[in-house]
Scaffold this active site. Structure first.
Site, PDB file in Angstrom:
ATOM      1  N   ALA A   1      -8.577  11.341   3.259  1.00  0.00           N
ATOM      2  CA  ALA A   1      -7.970  12.222   2.258  1.00  0.00           C
ATOM      3  C   ALA A   1      -8.414  11.884   0.841  1.00  0.00           C
ATOM      4  O   ALA A   1      -7.831  12.362  -0.131  1.00  0.00           O
ATOM      5  CB  ALA A   1      -6.449  12.153   2.362  1.00  0.00           C
ATOM      6  N   GLN A   2      -9.438  11.050   0.702  1.00  0.00           N
ATOM      7  CA  GLN A   2      -9.943  10.699  -0.626  1.00  0.00           C
ATOM      8  C   GLN A   2     -10.899  11.800  -1.119  1.00  0.00           C
ATOM      9  O   GLN A   2     -11.792  12.217  -0.378  1.00  0.00           O
ATOM     10  CB  GLN A   2     -10.691   9.355  -0.568  1.00  0.00           C
ATOM     11  CG  GLN A   2      -9.882   8.203  -0.009  1.00  0.00           C
ATOM     12  CD  GLN A   2      -8.989   7.546  -1.038  1.00  0.00           C
ATOM     13  OE1 GLN A   2      -9.321   7.474  -2.215  1.00  0.00           O
ATOM     14  NE2 GLN A   2      -7.846   7.053  -0.593  1.00  0.00           N
TER      15      GLN A   2
ATOM     16  N   HIS B   1      -5.350  -0.045   6.275  1.00  0.00           N
ATOM     17  CA  HIS B   1      -4.820   0.809   7.357  1.00  0.00           C
ATOM     18  C   HIS B   1      -5.752   0.841   8.584  1.00  0.00           C
ATOM     19  O   HIS B   1      -6.486   1.800   8.797  1.00  0.00           O
ATOM     20  CB  HIS B   1      -4.448   2.205   6.892  1.00  0.00           C
ATOM     21  CG  HIS B   1      -5.377   2.913   5.960  1.00  0.00           C
ATOM     22  ND1 HIS B   1      -6.718   3.089   6.202  1.00  0.00           N
ATOM     23  CD2 HIS B   1      -5.118   3.532   4.782  1.00  0.00           C
ATOM     24  CE1 HIS B   1      -7.254   3.779   5.216  1.00  0.00           C
ATOM     25  NE2 HIS B   1      -6.318   4.054   4.339  1.00  0.00           N
TER      26      HIS B   1
ATOM     27  N   GLY C   1      -2.080  10.168   4.110  1.00  0.00           N
ATOM     28  CA  GLY C   1      -0.956   9.284   3.838  1.00  0.00           C
ATOM     29  C   GLY C   1       0.199   9.550   4.788  1.00  0.00           C
ATOM     30  O   GLY C   1       0.035  10.187   5.830  1.00  0.00           O
TER      31      GLY C   1
ATOM     32  N   ASP D   1       1.680   3.508   3.190  1.00  0.00           N
ATOM     33  CA  ASP D   1       0.682   4.458   2.684  1.00  0.00           C
ATOM     34  C   ASP D   1       1.405   5.724   2.212  1.00  0.00           C
ATOM     35  O   ASP D   1       0.886   6.835   2.331  1.00  0.00           O
ATOM     36  CB  ASP D   1      -0.355   4.789   3.755  1.00  0.00           C
ATOM     37  CG  ASP D   1      -1.637   5.411   3.178  1.00  0.00           C
ATOM     38  OD1 ASP D   1      -1.835   5.331   1.948  1.00  0.00           O
ATOM     39  OD2 ASP D   1      -2.427   5.985   3.948  1.00  0.00           O
TER      40      ASP D   1
ATOM     41  N   HIS E   1     -12.052   2.909   4.429  1.00  0.00           N
ATOM     42  CA  HIS E   1     -12.882   4.091   4.214  1.00  0.00           C
ATOM     43  C   HIS E   1     -14.345   3.680   4.262  1.00  0.00           C
ATOM     44  O   HIS E   1     -15.141   3.962   3.366  1.00  0.00           O
ATOM     45  CB  HIS E   1     -12.511   4.763   2.897  1.00  0.00           C
ATOM     46  CG  HIS E   1     -11.108   5.296   2.894  1.00  0.00           C
ATOM     47  ND1 HIS E   1     -10.748   6.449   3.553  1.00  0.00           N
ATOM     48  CD2 HIS E   1      -9.962   4.805   2.340  1.00  0.00           C
ATOM     49  CE1 HIS E   1      -9.448   6.649   3.403  1.00  0.00           C
ATOM     50  NE2 HIS E   1      -8.943   5.662   2.684  1.00  0.00           N
TER      51      HIS E   1
ATOM     52  N   HIS F   1      -0.395   7.714  12.902  1.00  0.00           N
ATOM     53  CA  HIS F   1      -1.727   7.230  12.523  1.00  0.00           C
ATOM     54  C   HIS F   1      -2.474   6.527  13.655  1.00  0.00           C
ATOM     55  O   HIS F   1      -3.690   6.396  13.597  1.00  0.00           O
ATOM     56  CB  HIS F   1      -1.630   6.318  11.298  1.00  0.00           C
ATOM     57  CG  HIS F   1      -1.556   7.075  10.002  1.00  0.00           C
ATOM     58  ND1 HIS F   1      -0.408   7.687   9.574  1.00  0.00           N
ATOM     59  CD2 HIS F   1      -2.501   7.343   9.075  1.00  0.00           C
ATOM     60  CE1 HIS F   1      -0.639   8.296   8.412  1.00  0.00           C
ATOM     61  NE2 HIS F   1      -1.893   8.099   8.091  1.00  0.00           N
TER      62      HIS F   1
ATOM     63  N   LEU G   1      -5.531  13.542   8.093  1.00  0.00           N
ATOM     64  CA  LEU G   1      -4.306  12.851   7.725  1.00  0.00           C
ATOM     65  C   LEU G   1      -4.375  12.426   6.265  1.00  0.00           C
ATOM     66  O   LEU G   1      -5.419  11.975   5.782  1.00  0.00           O
ATOM     67  CB  LEU G   1      -4.089  11.627   8.617  1.00  0.00           C
ATOM     68  CG  LEU G   1      -3.621  11.895  10.055  1.00  0.00           C
ATOM     69  CD1 LEU G   1      -3.580  10.604  10.847  1.00  0.00           C
ATOM     70  CD2 LEU G   1      -2.249  12.566  10.078  1.00  0.00           C
TER      71      LEU G   1
ATOM     72  N   HIS H   1       0.854  -1.193   0.000  1.00  0.00           N
ATOM     73  CA  HIS H   1       0.000   0.000   0.000  1.00  0.00           C
ATOM     74  C   HIS H   1       0.888   1.241   0.000  1.00  0.00           C
ATOM     75  O   HIS H   1       1.288   1.735   1.038  1.00  0.00           O
ATOM     76  CB  HIS H   1      -0.921  -0.018   1.226  1.00  0.00           C
ATOM     77  CG  HIS H   1      -1.973   1.045   1.213  1.00  0.00           C
ATOM     78  ND1 HIS H   1      -3.218   0.862   1.776  1.00  0.00           N
ATOM     79  CD2 HIS H   1      -1.984   2.321   0.732  1.00  0.00           C
ATOM     80  CE1 HIS H   1      -3.942   1.953   1.639  1.00  0.00           C
ATOM     81  NE2 HIS H   1      -3.202   2.860   0.997  1.00  0.00           N
TER      82      HIS H   1
END
Length: 397
Positions: free
Chosen positions: A148-149, A224, A318, A282, A203, A259, A316, A65
């Site tokens: 963060a998408q 993650h 990545g 990530d 997500h 994280h 956050l 990843h």
């Protein structure tokens, strides 16, 4: 055929450590491993590295990843970007990886997947970290856990779109991160199961019950862990609770100390066992670069003192941790032996991708993916499929 020799090395084998050993590499494979007394003869034409004083020669690490590094992102879609990332990853001891995408307009994702397929077909994989396939992160995710998408490009799970993308990629998509609670009658999940693609929940805002139902239908991986998913609550254990409790679920972790709290690793290992935990980075394009402003999926990311956040929201975005630093962090926080370090950074990944026959350990016949560590655990030499991908200046004289 070219020959490469590592001499006087402390070699981490599958279940033991060989002191004062040699590794003979021919072409892209490990030809033989053994004690120095049995080392084959070599000539001036061969590459020879004397590992006296080095800490270990260990299997190369596998990052399943990672979005980018060295100023590049896989979504850039160019051969230059792909090669730049592969070269940068080798410097941190990563010898193979899954190119990871991000939620974007479906047309852009399609172009990126085709470009990655072309790169896989054209690249020899020698002398740089090897691309093993693609990790499709998004766009089939839950807006409530977007992280963060980019929200504007999120779409519901769609098996038809996935089939088109898998064809475009040359069947190189190995993992897909999606929100299973949005998958109508688990239609996409059924397609993933049929084609052997790892279904990973990430997500996602699924409840504990919804998550357990998805696991029963084939979800076997958590992207993650703790990040981008419903956390634990005493009345709803959530995605995290389900992932920890179910024996068939493998979990990714980002061991950057940002994280999640490092002590949670002790809980993860107690619940999952090391065999079900996979270290990832990530990593984004800022990895290996100075602090500043960077792009991630069309969004501005601010990088300061090791932390990456969306400039607009503070979420956050990545990380910039390297695989070797992740290994060192895990060793410090969990007091891991060298074999346990390798398990969580290489062995588990190779098994997860069905590649343990050629990756994940130092053994005759396997791919020559090897990292030599210096006394302080720093990467001094990285060999990717038999070719030198990185040599620290002054490490071998």
């Amino acid at each position: 055929m070219r020959n490469l020799f590592l001499l006087n090395a402390t070699i981490v084998l599958e279940d033991s450590i060989l002191q004062q050993g040699f590794i003979h590499i021919k072409a892209d494979k490990i030809e033989s491993v053994g004690e120095m007394a049995n080392c084959p003869s070599f000539s001036d034409a061969d590459q020879v590295f004397d590992c006296t004083g080095k800490q270990y020669a260990m299997p190369g690490m596998i990052d399943i990843h990672v979005h980018g590094a060295a100023g590049y992102d896989f979504m850039d879609g160019s051969h230059e970007a792909f090669e730049g990332i592969a070269m940068a990853l080798a410097k941190e001891g990563t010898t193979s990886f899954l190119a990871t995408t991000i939620t974007n307009p479906i047309e852009h994702i399609a172009v990126t997947l085709k470009s990655l397929e072309n790169y896989c077909a054209q690249s020899s994989g020698l002398g740089v970290a090897e691309m093993l396939g693609i990790h499709l992160e998004g766009p089939f995710i839950n807006k409530k856990q977007k992280g963060a998408q980019p929200e504007s490009a999120i779409i519901p799970p769609n098996s038809k779109v996935f089939r088109e993308w898998q064809e475009l990629s040359g069947n190189t998509i190995k993992i897909i991160t999606f929100a299973p609670e949005l998958d109508n009658q688990f239609e996409l999940l059924a397609e993933l199961k049929k084609t052997g693609v790892i279904a990973s929940m990430g997500h996602t805002n699924a409840s504990y019950g919804e998550t357990m139902d998805a696991i029963d239908h084939g979800v076997s991986h958590a992207t993650h862990l703790f990040n981008g998913m419903k956390g634990m609550h005493h009345r709803d254990p959530g995605v995290v609770g389900a992932a920890l409790l179910h024996d068939d679920v493998h979990v990714e972790i980002i061991p950057d100390g940002i994280h999640f709290h490092p002590d949670l690793l002790k809980l993860i290992v107690k619940m999952k066992g090391l065999e079900n935990v996979l270290a990832i980075t990530d990593g984004m394009r800022a990895k290996g670069m100075p602090d500043g402003e960077y792009d991630l999926g069309g969004q501005q990311v601010t990088v300061r003192e090791g932390t990456c956040v969306l400039s607009a929201s503070g979420s956050l975005a990545g990380s910039i941790v390297t695989m070797n630093q992740a290994r060192l962090n895990l060793t410090k926080w969990l007091n891991l032996s060298i074999h346990e370090q390798i398990q969580i950074t290489s062995v588990n990944q190779a098994k997860r991708l069905g590649l343990s026959g050629r990756k994940g350990s130092i053994k005759a016949g396997k791919d020559a993916d090897i990292v030599v560590l210096g006394r302080d655990g720093e990467v001094e030499l990285t060999i990717c499929r038999g070719s030198i991908a990185y040599e620290r200046i002054g490490a071998f004289v």
